[in-house]
Motif scaffolding. Sequence first.
Motif, mmCIF file in Angstrom:
data_model
loop_
_atom_site.group_PDB
_atom_site.id
_atom_site.type_symbol
_atom_site.label_atom_id
_atom_site.label_comp_id
_atom_site.label_asym_id
_atom_site.label_seq_id
_atom_site.Cartn_x
_atom_site.Cartn_y
_atom_site.Cartn_z
ATOM 1 N N UNK A 159 0.798 -1.219 0.000
ATOM 2 C CA UNK A 159 0.000 0.000 0.000
ATOM 3 C C UNK A 159 0.835 1.275 0.000
ATOM 4 N N UNK A 160 2.123 1.126 0.246
ATOM 5 C CA UNK A 160 3.012 2.303 0.234
ATOM 6 C C UNK A 160 4.321 1.912 -0.437
ATOM 7 N N UNK A 161 4.260 1.613 -1.700
ATOM 8 C CA UNK A 161 5.411 1.043 -2.394
ATOM 9 C C UNK A 161 6.574 2.021 -2.542
ATOM 10 N N UNK A 162 6.327 3.288 -2.186
ATOM 11 C CA UNK A 162 7.416 4.262 -2.174
ATOM 12 C C UNK A 162 8.195 4.196 -0.865
ATOM 13 N N UNK A 163 7.663 3.492 0.112
ATOM 14 C CA UNK A 163 8.290 3.466 1.436
ATOM 15 C C UNK A 163 9.536 2.589 1.441
ATOM 16 N N UNK A 164 10.416 2.875 2.366
ATOM 17 C CA UNK A 164 11.648 2.125 2.539
ATOM 18 C C UNK A 164 11.318 0.757 3.125
ATOM 19 N N UNK A 165 11.705 -0.311 2.433
ATOM 20 C CA UNK A 165 11.418 -1.661 2.939
ATOM 21 C C UNK A 165 12.088 -1.899 4.285
ATOM 22 N N UNK A 166 13.286 -1.360 4.464
ATOM 23 C CA UNK A 166 13.968 -1.550 5.737
ATOM 24 C C UNK A 166 13.171 -0.939 6.882
ATOM 25 N N UNK A 167 12.579 0.227 6.643
ATOM 26 C CA UNK A 167 11.795 0.870 7.695
ATOM 27 C C UNK A 167 10.581 0.029 8.053
ATOM 28 N N UNK A 168 9.924 -0.533 7.048
ATOM 29 C CA UNK A 168 8.767 -1.385 7.309
ATOM 30 C C UNK A 168 9.179 -2.628 8.087
ATOM 31 N N UNK A 169 10.244 -3.275 7.645
ATOM 32 C CA UNK A 169 10.673 -4.510 8.292
ATOM 33 C C UNK A 169 11.198 -4.255 9.705
ATOM 34 N N UNK A 170 11.786 -3.092 9.924
ATOM 35 C CA UNK A 170 12.222 -2.753 11.282
ATOM 36 C C UNK A 170 11.029 -2.607 12.204
ATOM 37 N N UNK A 171 9.976 -1.956 11.718
ATOM 38 C CA UNK A 171 8.790 -1.792 12.539
ATOM 39 C C UNK A 171 8.143 -3.103 12.925
ATOM 40 N N UNK A 172 7.997 -4.015 11.949
ATOM 41 C CA UNK A 172 7.328 -5.277 12.269
ATOM 42 C C UNK A 172 8.235 -6.210 13.067
ATOM 43 N N UNK A 173 9.547 -6.138 12.828
ATOM 44 C CA UNK A 173 10.468 -6.951 13.629
ATOM 45 C C UNK A 173 10.454 -6.496 15.085
ATOM 46 N N UNK A 174 10.441 -5.195 15.298
ATOM 47 C CA UNK A 174 10.347 -4.682 16.663
ATOM 48 C C UNK A 174 9.026 -5.099 17.295
ATOM 49 N N UNK A 175 7.947 -5.084 16.503
ATOM 50 C CA UNK A 175 6.645 -5.515 17.019
ATOM 51 C C UNK A 175 6.696 -6.965 17.488
ATOM 52 N N UNK A 176 7.435 -7.788 16.768
ATOM 53 C CA UNK A 176 7.541 -9.204 17.129
ATOM 54 C C UNK A 176 8.317 -9.397 18.422
ATOM 55 N N UNK A 177 9.432 -8.709 18.543
ATOM 56 C CA UNK A 177 10.321 -8.966 19.670
ATOM 57 C C UNK A 177 10.006 -8.145 20.915
ATOM 58 N N UNK A 178 9.334 -7.001 20.775
ATOM 59 C CA UNK A 178 9.112 -6.135 21.928
ATOM 60 C C UNK A 178 8.473 -6.850 23.108
ATOM 61 N N UNK A 179 7.406 -7.652 22.929
ATOM 62 C CA UNK A 179 6.826 -8.332 24.089
ATOM 63 C C UNK A 179 7.734 -9.409 24.677
ATOM 64 N N UNK A 180 8.788 -9.759 23.951
ATOM 65 C CA UNK A 180 9.690 -10.827 24.387
ATOM 66 C C UNK A 180 10.993 -10.295 24.987
ATOM 67 N N UNK A 181 11.136 -8.964 25.046
ATOM 68 C CA UNK A 181 12.359 -8.378 25.553
ATOM 69 C C UNK A 181 12.498 -8.601 27.049
ATOM 70 N N UNK A 182 13.725 -8.759 27.491
ATOM 71 C CA UNK A 182 13.995 -9.002 28.906
ATOM 72 C C UNK A 182 14.163 -7.669 29.647
ATOM 73 N N UNK A 183 13.722 -7.654 30.887
ATOM 74 C CA UNK A 183 13.870 -6.465 31.715
ATOM 75 C C UNK A 183 15.326 -6.268 32.091
ATOM 76 N N UNK A 184 15.720 -5.003 32.201
ATOM 77 C CA UNK A 184 17.093 -4.705 32.644
ATOM 78 C C UNK A 184 17.182 -4.720 34.150
#
Length: 231
Positions: free
Chosen positions: A206-231
Motif C-alpha cells: 500500500x506504500x510502495x514508495x516506502x523504505x522496505x527496511x523501515x517497514x521490516x524494522x517496525x514489524x520486527x520490533x513488534x515481534x520482539x518487543x513483548x519478548x524483551x527481557x527487563x534490565x
Amino acid sequence: MERVAAVRRVRLRVGEGELAGLVARVREVKGSGQGGGGVVPAEFVDELIDYWVGGYDWRIYEDRLNGYEHFATEIGGQFVHFMHSRAGRAEASAVLLTHVWPSGVLDVVDSAGGLRSTHHLVMPSIAFTALAEPGGLMRRLGYDEFVVRDDRGGVPAAGAGVTAERREFAPEELAEVRWFNENLNAVNDEQQVRALVLSAAMLAWNSQHADRDAILTGVTLAWFAPRLHAE
C-alpha cells in the motif's frame, strides 16, 4: 512511585538464536499463498520475504534504536513498548511523539533529533491510532500536560497541553494496526508469523514508495518487543 510501578525498562538486544528463529519462520511462509491474506499478490509477498531473509539487516537498526532507552508497560490490557528520553531541564514540556501511516518507528527516531535536547520525549513503537489510551501512558510517566506530535509535525510550543483522542481508523491504516490489535495474542507462533508477514506485506504493497527496511524494522520490533527481557 505508583504512577510508574507498572513500567519496566527493557533491553533491546535480540539474541542470535531468536533472530534466526524468526527468519526461519518467515522463510516458511514463502510459497504458502498465505502471506498476502488474499489481498497482496503472492509474488510480491515472496519477493519481500526473500529480501527479509537475505538482505535485511536488523542489527543496523537495533543499534540505531538503542540510542534511546526502551520501556514496556500495559495500558488498558494492551501491551505498549516505547522509547523515552528526558531533556536536561526538568521543566521542559513533554511530547508524545508517534507516527502516522505509512510511517514507522524509524521515522519517529528521525523526527526526534531536533526535540531531544529541549523536550521530554515518549515515543511508542506503535502508531497513535493503535494506542488505546495515550493519555494513560503519559500520566503513568508523570506527565499531566503534554503535546502530541507525529513524525511529520513541527516543534510544539513549550508548555502547551492537549488531551489525546483516539480517532477512527482510516482503511489504509488497518494494515499497520492489524498486527497489534488483532494478532498479538494469536493462538500459536504460526498464526503470529503469518500475521506479521501479512502486516509487512500490506504496508509495503500500500506504500510502495516506502523504505522496505523501515517497514521490516517496525514489524520486527513488534515481534520482539513483548519478548524483551527487563534490565
